[in-house]
Design an enzyme around this catalytic site. Structure first.
Site, mmCIF file in Angstrom:
data_model
loop_
_atom_site.group_PDB
_atom_site.id
_atom_site.type_symbol
_atom_site.label_atom_id
_atom_site.label_comp_id
_atom_site.label_asym_id
_atom_site.label_seq_id
_atom_site.Cartn_x
_atom_site.Cartn_y
_atom_site.Cartn_z
ATOM 1 N N ASP A 288 0.968 -1.264 0.378
ATOM 2 C CA ASP A 288 -0.273 -0.317 -0.253
ATOM 3 C C ASP A 288 1.043 1.125 -0.116
ATOM 4 O OD1 ASP A 288 -2.311 1.612 0.192
ATOM 5 O OD2 ASP A 288 -1.786 1.991 2.412
ATOM 6 N N GLU B 191 -1.612 -1.216 -6.010
ATOM 7 C CA GLU B 191 -3.527 -0.758 -7.018
ATOM 8 C C GLU B 191 -2.515 -0.101 -7.327
ATOM 9 O OE1 GLU B 191 -6.398 0.993 -3.388
ATOM 10 O OE2 GLU B 191 -4.406 1.693 -2.608
ATOM 11 N N CYS C 79 -12.609 -3.376 6.307
ATOM 12 C CA CYS C 79 -12.001 -4.040 7.507
ATOM 13 C C CYS C 79 -11.072 -5.504 6.974
ATOM 14 C CB CYS C 79 -12.785 -4.487 8.749
ATOM 15 S SG CYS C 79 -11.738 -5.868 10.430
ATOM 16 N N CYS D 5 -13.380 -9.081 9.217
ATOM 17 C CA CYS D 5 -14.531 -9.411 8.904
ATOM 18 C C CYS D 5 -14.573 -8.539 7.755
ATOM 19 C CB CYS D 5 -15.281 -8.834 9.993
ATOM 20 S SG CYS D 5 -15.645 -6.865 10.406
ATOM 21 N N CYS E 235 -12.473 -1.185 13.648
ATOM 22 C CA CYS E 235 -13.524 -1.650 12.508
ATOM 23 C C CYS E 235 -15.329 -1.416 13.719
ATOM 24 C CB CYS E 235 -13.718 -3.011 12.342
ATOM 25 S SG CYS E 235 -14.523 -3.276 11.532
ATOM 26 N N CYS F 100 -16.444 -5.608 13.913
ATOM 27 C CA CYS F 100 -15.340 -7.034 14.945
ATOM 28 C C CYS F 100 -14.417 -6.281 16.127
ATOM 29 C CB CYS F 100 -14.206 -7.764 14.144
ATOM 30 S SG CYS F 100 -13.436 -6.934 13.572
ATOM 31 N N ASP G 134 -2.674 1.856 6.836
ATOM 32 C CA ASP G 134 -1.880 0.973 5.757
ATOM 33 C C ASP G 134 -1.370 -0.527 6.152
ATOM 34 O OD1 ASP G 134 -1.597 4.134 4.930
ATOM 35 O OD2 ASP G 134 0.284 4.659 6.225
#
Length: 365
Positions: free
Chosen positions: A182, A266, A319, A322, A338, A341, A348
């Site tokens: 990332d 990405e 997340c 989950c 999150c 969860c 990052d």
């Protein structure tokens, strides 16, 4: 399958060779500018795209016969390519070359084995004959030399030797040893194994020194000798920063390509990001695009995978445990919490895990 690969070396020409190299730079610039001027004039008068040849200029300009004819032919091809890109709206109208540019270059082709490496310390070039070479990286014997681009950057001479070779790349199964990267502004990247590149940010390190030199330049009379001397100092500092960055990125990309069978990133629009968020200096300093290009070809030659996922995939908002997707996540929030969860994780690192998982799914098909 045929591939191309370039090898860059430092060369040390003697005084006679240096004189001929500088003559060639001047002749290439003259031919380029003359052909560009003539082509522009013909286009304005007739509306036709016509490019004259260097041979048509030699009768009136005898000095052109002293230098490598292939270098002049490549100057003509560069004008032709520039005009084609302009008419197809891929680039702006080509500019004339200036003799005051700190970086000068010309390209010559290998015809009938005219370019060779001898005794691992000399490079044989048309017209120049044997030039002393710093042969720090050996070119495999089955690689065929196609062309050489000779460059003078701030008084230092370099050659980029373009080679062609045939290779059947055996793809390595990429079900294991997959890593997601990332993009991170201060560290270059954070990986799915929570590794950080810790990029030294060379431009930021030397920004004060650069600012001081530029301030001194602004006080000098424009186009005076002192102005050009100061401009050369700035150019040398920029070159030092560039070389430091390239060295760091080459070593890092080589390490990753050796350790992992697949790397997932990405497909980001770095130019748009720098303009929208006013992060131009930081993004330019990181050299993320250059790093990805290095990583891609190094993985390819090893038969490994380089994958890009869709830039619109919400890697930061999802997340990694989950799969819950947040509706909003501010850029200032550096940790991901999150609501489903209860996990709290570095933003990052969480994104890198999601990028890796998407890449693994892509590798299944």
């Amino acid at each position: 399958m045929k591939y191309n690969l370039a090898f860059k070396y430092r060369i040390y020409p003697n005084k006679e060779q240096e004189l001929l190299i500088n003559k060639t730079f001047g002749c290439v610039r003259f031919v380029y500018n003359t052909i560009l001027y003539t082509a522009n004039k013909i286009y304005e008068e007739t509306g036709k795209n016509k490019i004259i040849t260097p041979a048509s200029l030699k009768s009136e300009n005898q000095f052109l016969k002293e230098v490598d004819s292939l270098a002049l032919s490549n100057a003509q091809l560069n004008v032709k390519r520039s005009f084609t890109n302009f008419f197809q709206k891929r680039a702006k109208f080509p500019k004339f070359k200036s003799k005051k540019n700190n970086v000068k270059s010309y390209t010559t082709n290998c015809v009938n084995n005219s370019i060779q490496i001898e005794e691992n310390k000399y490079l044989v070039l048309p017209k120049l004959k044997r030039v002393k070479l710093k042969y720090h990286r050996e070119i495999p014997k089955d690689y065929r030399i196609k062309s050489v681009t000779l460059t003078n950057s701030n008084g230092n001479y370099y050659v980029s030797i373009l080679t062609e070779f045939e290779k059947e790349i055996q793809k390595i199964p990429s079900s294991d040893k997959v890593i997601g990267l990332d993009f991170s502004m201060p560290e270059l990247f954070v990986s799915s194994e929570n590794q950080r590149a810790d990029y030294p940010r060379y431009f930021r390190m030397l920004e004060k020194k650069l600012k001081k030199l530029q301030k001194s330049l602004s006080r000098k009379v424009k186009f005076s000798k002192n102005w050009y001397r100061q401009k050369e100092k700035i150019s040398r500092l920029h070159e030092y920063i560039k070389n430091c960055r390239r060295d760091f990125l080459h070593k890092l990309s080589k390490k990753l390509s050796k350790e992992y069978n697949a790397v997932v990133v990405e497909d980001l629009n770095m130019k748009g990001m720098s303009q929208a968020l006013n992060f131009g200096k930081s993004i330019g300093d990181n050299g993320w695009g250059m790093f990805l290009r290095m990583l891609e070809y190094k993985l390819m030659f090893l038969g490994k995978q380089f994958l890009k996922i869709d830039k619109w995939f919400p890697s930061s908002k999802t997340c990694s445990r989950c799969g819950n997707i947040k509706e909003e996540l501010k850029l200032s929030e550096r940790s991901y919490k999150c609501e489903c969860c209860g996990i709290e994780i570095d933003r990052d690192y969480n994104a890198a895990l999601n990028i890796r998982d998407v890449g693994k799914e892509m590798l299944k098909y």
